[in-house]
Design a protein around this motif. Sequence first.
Motif, short mmCIF file in Angstrom:
data_model
loop_
_atom_site.label_atom_id
_atom_site.label_comp_id
_atom_site.label_asym_id
_atom_site.label_seq_id
_atom_site.Cartn_x
_atom_site.Cartn_y
_atom_site.Cartn_z
N ARG A 22 -7.93 0.12 -1.33
CA ARG A 22 -7.39 -0.22 -0.01
C ARG A 22 -8.17 -1.36 0.62
NH1 ARG A 22 -4.19 2.07 3.96
NH2 ARG A 22 -3.65 3.70 2.47
N ARG A 28 0.15 1.89 -4.63
CA ARG A 28 0.01 3.03 -3.72
C ARG A 28 -0.84 4.15 -4.33
NH1 ARG A 28 4.92 3.39 -6.12
NH2 ARG A 28 5.60 5.41 -6.92
N SER A 30 0.82 -1.21 0.00
CA SER A 30 0.00 0.00 0.00
C SER A 30 0.85 1.26 0.00
CB SER A 30 -0.95 0.01 1.20
OG SER A 30 -0.23 0.05 2.41
N ARG A 31 2.11 1.17 0.46
CA ARG A 31 2.95 2.37 0.54
C ARG A 31 4.04 2.40 -0.51
NH1 ARG A 31 4.25 1.60 6.84
NH2 ARG A 31 2.09 1.61 7.59
#
Lengths: 296, 296
Positions: free
Chosen positions: A223, A177, A171-172
């Motif tokens: 997400r 992302r 996710s980062r």
Amino acid sequence: MSAVPSHDWIACDWGTSNLRVWAMSGGTPVAEAGSDRGMGSLAPDEFPAALDELLSPWGTTAPVIACGMVGARQGWTEAPYVAVPCPPLAPTLTAAPGPRRVLLIPGISQSSPPDVMRGEETQVAGFLALNPGWDGVLCLPGTHTKWVHLSAGEIVSFRTAMTGELFALLSRASVLRHAMAETGASDAFDAAVSETLSRPERLASELFSIRAGHLLEGRSDGRDRLSGLLIGAELAAMRPYWLGQAVAVVGAGAPGRAYVRALTTVCAQVTEARAEAVTLAGLTAAWRTWKMTQDA
Amino acid sequence: MSAVPSHDWIACDWGTSNLRVWAMSGGTPVAEAGSDRGMGSLAPDEFPAALDELLSPWGTTAPVIACGMVGARQGWTEAPYVAVPCPPLAPTLTAAPGPRRVLLIPGISQSSPPDVMRGEETQVAGFLALNPGWDGVLCLPGTHTKWVHLSAGEIVSFRTAMTGELFALLSRASVLRHAMAETGASDAFDAAVSETLSRPERLASELFSIRAGHLLEGRSDGRDRLSGLLIGAELAAMRPYWLGQAVAVVGAGAPGRAYVRALTTVCAQVTEARAEAVTLAGLTAAWRTWKMTQDA
């Protein structure tokens, strides 16, 4: 003279990223403090000062009972693993070098399949202290989520999934992302859990669909979908743990809620326990045992 | 007057991380250059200068045919996707703004399941140019590995796995980074491929075993095991692509070899093609088509 209320000992949860301490009167916290000086950022000789930084303002010399990565090989000093099957708390603690009396709770290992835990054994002990005689499975969500099979007060076996770390990396730091808006799309989460739980092989191809769905359709549930795909795949891997078992989730915040939501679709009985309460109950159990050996 | 041998056009492969150019005489490269000024590090108005940096020393004004992320929405200018089923090379190229004549090859999209490619379509075209009439499946290993089903000169469907990016994140940024010695343990690779290919749900629990096996047993085959677990899980996801098909791997270096090794255990026929040769053949095919429209 103490700057905090009267207390008997110090409870300490010292993980990779954070350090937390509580002044304890028996099993009750009367003061607490914390810092970001986790094991991961400290050299072995920096541990005493990191602890003093929190305890000196309290003017305390009470003994410290500590769990977590502080007892790893790269930590303050190694508290060697105890192998399953075993009770969650070993009878012997490891004294850390230095002027202050600091006792480290050992981690637990399993040879086949190879696995290790450090810190979660204390939560398991705390859960058992709060729920005496409980048999079943504990799920402890985190960076490395643990699944622990408990029977007659012992850890029979356990297994780790890196779901939390995978979620953080993807996710980062990955191409996903760009598709990680926070929307709380619980339908997307549920559908994704169901997808990889029933067809775990799809994880490899569905991850990139989050990116493509965002590019082509402007989808904003990335997400929730990522979280659901990863947790569904974890549930598929851990089926022998939860199938037909009573499962308790020891969690805090959003990750704990996500596991409870996913598990309630497949388990007859899912209970929740607060992570901090369970940690303190486990440290208290370790302190009581240690105190008995001192008093004897 | 040109500082390089006589040439007709410039072939350009402009990805997220790198930029490469070749001066081309027909289908033959006569000079090449490259830089790390990939699309990911450039604002839209920085593309002309990044290209001039490589082409000005050649004193060339030849037209440039470019493939890759340069044509993405965040690139120089967007070359909109063409949807499958379609030939790998769209008949129309997108002109990039600026004094130099630069033509961008569009990427390809798929609506269900959602997926996209940019750059690989040129390799697919090149493979077809080098292997006329070939029907089957192409596997293009990379950060985002593509599986492409080809029939009668068209891309019928395709699918992406993030295996390369997952391997990079897990081997460099996760707790597994401590267990990533380079040993070339091909037995460990084979066993790991077999494990997740037959039981893809195991990926979630076996990843952490790499860490635990290193800690408890001093195992040093973590890198091969990680690669094998991820590729095995990808093969499980892509079974509809390779099962009973002729598969060609368009690869370079270790990742390409790993896919070939894994595929030969399950496919009757696996062939290999060199990535650079295939890219140049695809750019050449695009140049020839464009040139015909100019001459007409």
